[in-house]
Design a protein around this motif. Sequence first.
Motif, PDB file in Angstrom:
ATOM      1  N   ASP A 139      15.071 -14.618  -0.527  1.00 33.50           N
ATOM      2  CA  ASP A 139      14.787 -15.875  -1.219  1.00 33.50           C
ATOM      3  C   ASP A 139      14.406 -15.600  -2.685  1.00 33.50           C
ATOM      4  O   ASP A 139      13.465 -14.855  -2.964  1.00 33.50           O
ATOM      5  CB  ASP A 139      13.649 -16.624  -0.519  1.00 33.50           C
ATOM      6  CG  ASP A 139      13.391 -17.980  -1.154  1.00 33.50           C
ATOM      7  OD1 ASP A 139      12.527 -18.050  -2.050  1.00 33.50           O
ATOM      8  OD2 ASP A 139      14.058 -18.953  -0.751  1.00 33.50           O
TER       9      ASP A 139
ATOM     10  N   GLU B 294      10.760 -16.695  -3.692  1.00 33.17           N
ATOM     11  CA  GLU B 294       9.707 -15.809  -3.191  1.00 33.17           C
ATOM     12  C   GLU B 294       9.663 -14.512  -3.989  1.00 33.17           C
ATOM     13  O   GLU B 294       8.582 -13.994  -4.301  1.00 33.17           O
ATOM     14  CB  GLU B 294       9.947 -15.507  -1.707  1.00 33.17           C
ATOM     15  CG  GLU B 294       9.727 -16.719  -0.794  1.00 33.17           C
ATOM     16  CD  GLU B 294       9.998 -16.398   0.663  1.00 33.17           C
ATOM     17  OE1 GLU B 294      10.319 -15.222   0.965  1.00 33.17           O
ATOM     18  OE2 GLU B 294       9.890 -17.309   1.499  1.00 33.17           O
TER      19      GLU B 294
ATOM     20  N   GLY C 162       8.694 -20.670  -8.403  1.00 32.17           N
ATOM     21  CA  GLY C 162       9.886 -19.986  -7.908  1.00 32.17           C
ATOM     22  C   GLY C 162      10.776 -19.487  -9.014  1.00 32.17           C
ATOM     23  O   GLY C 162      11.985 -19.293  -8.810  1.00 32.17           O
TER      24      GLY C 162
END
Length: 529
Positions: free
Chosen positions: A273, A276, A291
Amino acid sequence: MINGFLMKKLLVLSLLFACLTGEAANKADSVVMTVAGKQVLLDEFVFMARKNGEVNLSDRKSLENYVELYKNFKLKVAAAEAEGLDKTKEFTDELEGYRAQLTSSYLSDKEGEDAAVRAEYDRLGEVLELSHILFRLPEKTVSKDTVAVYERAMKAYERIKNGEDIAAVGQELTRQDSTKQTGYEYARCLLPMQTIKAFENQAYAMKPGELSMPVRTTLGFHIIKLHSRKPNPGMRHVAHILIPFQKDSVTRSDSETLALAEEVYQKVQNGADFGELAEENSSDGASARKGGELPWFGVGEMVEPFEKAAFALNTPGELSKPVKTRFGYHIIKLIGKSGIPSFEEKKKSWSRLMAQGERNFEYYKAFDERMKKEYGYVFYPEAYDELVALCNDYFPTDKEFYEKAKDMNKTLIHLVDTDFPQSEFAYYIQRCPFSTKTYAGDFMQEVFDLFVRDIVTTSERKNLITKHPEFTHLMQEYRDGILLFNISNRQVWSKPAAEQPELEKAWLKELNKEYPVTINWKLLKKLKK
């Protein structure tokens, strides 16, 4: 803004106009109702009915319903006045704020203002790449002070025109100037509204490869070399992960930083991801918490390597390989892309900017020209040239300038049926020296334009009600509206919703008993014809 003598001249003219038109207006007005001792005139009643949009004054039932509605409205206003709600500071401040806003809407030309902003917006489709050399002028410059600086600029212009590189010439002159009054700059991306108006106007008028003669701005003389004009690629929305060269007290080598960035890049490629990983690895704390997401940006807003990599991405979700900047290595993910902002998106912020500083003359030009025409503006250039001649030796705000100009009494302009001599403008310069310009002649021209605007605006304010009768109705509507809201909130709206209909009914019954009301049905019935 304008002196007392001028105010008196304008006031006499304005009062005369108001008396002539006001007398005629009062004869035409008739009373449609009297509520709590206050008359409601026909023009107010008809104005409000038409503004309502749902009232048909030629239909008996519609007329009767509106009369009842308007009567009740005025009764509630009378109740608010009885409680002193029209005497509070909050009420006065809000009403005066609206008056200022409404007045401002009449002292403008919205179409002209939009056209001025549109002219700037039309330039947004192109990005300019250029270099320029600046030869600074003193903060307050008279004509004789510009000669030596202009000659230096012309020598540099001739060198570049004859084949020397502008960067080489600019950097050489900058090094040689111990006074630091010469500077060179390369601009990778220039867009409208990013620089001084005169500089922007010159740059956007040039062709790629063209070299300008010295251009005077508020900073000094510029020699501009336009390298390219490119289509504006629009806006980009990206997220990024920044692996820095230095973290805390540890400084990494270029190869170490790149290796860490490539490791993170591979993780994203393998399905990890992105958000993350940004939170875990990126040193850009503000974006890492989101993010890695950055705000939308256009060309010229990011460092060049980052910008090039971001604008090279085409498909949302697409990743860049690690990109090196002075901060470290970035992994960039495209979230979205769009064209340049729409005119409506730019209009509000650019209008606010153009209404201030040197661009206000472009912004208000349509209004200024319309007012000059309406108030019979005549300009006497020979009288103005005599003041310009003083600028050869004195700055307009200098005491010596005023001492010489105060006894100059040739007519400078004729406006609002009044002759204004040179001396009156000289006095205005001392009282209102508002200009962004540093060159004497340009400074005086801006203050002169403000002088003219001040005269016509003062006259327009005085004549506002007679020229625009609806102004009075709009002010009355807003005033009564504030009172209606405050008294209704106190009597009904602050109570439980289920109780409000009965409270409203009982309140109106009480008001009808307390305050006398007379309706002029004879006059109202004529509206149906």
